[in-house]
Design a protein around this motif. Sequence first.
Motif, PDB file in Angstrom:
ATOM      1  N   ASN A 116       0.908  -1.239  -0.201  1.00 54.59           N
ATOM      2  CA  ASN A 116       0.080  -0.160   0.175  1.00 54.59           C
ATOM      3  C   ASN A 116       0.760   1.038  -0.037  1.00 54.59           C
ATOM      4  O   ASN A 116       1.783   1.302   0.032  1.00 54.59           O
ATOM      5  N   THR A 117       0.685   2.495  -0.436  1.00 47.93           N
ATOM      6  CA  THR A 117       1.188   3.797  -0.188  1.00 47.93           C
ATOM      7  C   THR A 117       1.940   4.108   0.518  1.00 47.93           C
ATOM      8  O   THR A 117       2.891   4.321   0.412  1.00 47.93           O
ATOM      9  N   PRO A 118       1.952   4.030   2.252  1.00 49.80           N
ATOM     10  CA  PRO A 118       2.546   3.931   2.651  1.00 49.80           C
ATOM     11  C   PRO A 118       3.661   3.757   3.138  1.00 49.80           C
ATOM     12  O   PRO A 118       4.865   3.761   3.760  1.00 49.80           O
ATOM     13  N   ILE A 121       6.283   6.393   3.006  1.00 50.77           N
ATOM     14  CA  ILE A 121       7.546   6.400   3.911  1.00 50.77           C
ATOM     15  C   ILE A 121       7.795   5.405   4.661  1.00 50.77           C
ATOM     16  O   ILE A 121       8.471   5.498   5.907  1.00 50.77           O
ATOM     17  N   SER A 123       6.515   3.159   5.975  1.00 54.28           N
ATOM     18  CA  SER A 123       5.721   2.308   6.889  1.00 54.28           C
ATOM     19  C   SER A 123       3.896   1.689   6.220  1.00 54.28           C
ATOM     20  O   SER A 123       3.061   1.975   6.791  1.00 54.28           O
ATOM     21  N   GLY A 124       4.208   0.945   5.286  1.00 51.37           N
ATOM     22  CA  GLY A 124       3.529  -0.144   4.569  1.00 51.37           C
ATOM     23  C   GLY A 124       3.361  -1.206   4.873  1.00 51.37           C
ATOM     24  O   GLY A 124       2.912  -1.337   6.217  1.00 51.37           O
ATOM     25  N   GLY A 150       8.396  -1.429   5.598  1.00 47.73           N
ATOM     26  CA  GLY A 150       7.318  -1.897   5.936  1.00 47.73           C
ATOM     27  C   GLY A 150       6.981  -2.949   6.672  1.00 47.73           C
ATOM     28  O   GLY A 150       7.357  -4.255   6.862  1.00 47.73           O
ATOM     29  N   SER A 168      -6.157  -3.367   3.667  1.00 51.18           N
ATOM     30  CA  SER A 168      -4.878  -2.627   4.037  1.00 51.18           C
ATOM     31  C   SER A 168      -4.142  -1.539   2.530  1.00 51.18           C
ATOM     32  O   SER A 168      -3.931  -0.698   2.624  1.00 51.18           O
ATOM     33  N   PRO A 172      -5.459   2.893   3.158  1.00 51.99           N
ATOM     34  CA  PRO A 172      -5.285   4.063   2.813  1.00 51.99           C
ATOM     35  C   PRO A 172      -6.226   6.166   2.724  1.00 51.99           C
ATOM     36  O   PRO A 172      -6.432   6.535   3.230  1.00 51.99           O
ATOM     37  N   SER A 208      -3.480   6.524  15.961  1.00 50.53           N
ATOM     38  CA  SER A 208      -2.969   5.399  15.465  1.00 50.53           C
ATOM     39  C   SER A 208      -1.931   5.041  16.037  1.00 50.53           C
ATOM     40  O   SER A 208      -2.048   3.476  16.144  1.00 50.53           O
TER      41      SER A 208
END
Length: 269
Positions: A116-118, A121, A123-124, A150, A168, A172, A208
């Motif tokens: 996923n897009t995190p 950074i 944090s995926g 991640g 997931s 996001p 979170s």
Amino acid sequence: MNITFIGGGNMATALIGGMLSEGFTPQQISVVEINADNRTKLEKEFSIKTFTEVSAGIADSQIIVLAVKPQQFREICQQLAPIIHDRLLISIAAGIRATDLARWCKTDAIVRVMPNTPALIRSGMSGMYALPPVSKEQRDQAQKILAAVGETIWLQDEEKLDALTAISGSGPAYVFYMIEALQRAALEMGFNAEESRRLAQSTFLGASKLAVASDEDVSVLRSRVTSKNGTTERALLSLDANRVATYIAEAAQAAQARSREMGEELSKG
């Protein structure tokens, strides 16, 4: 192990950055990318080699990561089929089933991943599924690559990737949607745009972090914020009256259904 990414977009860039921070070297990583500007950017940012042709790009690699759009997979697999041999193939596309990839690419050494897009950074959350012929060593290699951006979770049933995509993978966007809604509410209550943004984003970030740090279920954390006859209780009663939780579940189910449809559509032809 040497890794070639076919496609140099955002997710490939995130993975490469994460891998380099986790001890991979630029010499281990290459990218096949047709866009000249993207090639220049990748070379400058990561000091890696880039190629325009699949055959040249994978010549020295044991692992291939397919990071192009789902609609391009069949064409890429036609190029890979005669030359892939015993290389591990990792797919990060939504919808395309591992069995279809095996059929198109003429190999069973396939790990299908839904990131996923995190991951951008580091944090995926990535769901992973391997076809039975994938060796433990190859699973470990795939794990090491995705863990660089991640958390990971391995699934025994490929069908669960459709559900994971809904939770997931698309999740996001649901969170961004709710942040937007809270920002809009803050604006309507008289805060300016910057104040509204900070209030909404910091609240989601803090909540979170608290949920991740706590050993208790989120329902317990929620109840602690909810005093009898207080402001939070009134807000939650309004959410329940408007069936917000039900609609969120229905939204996730719609995303799951679409993931299944994409698999069906992309397998045809």
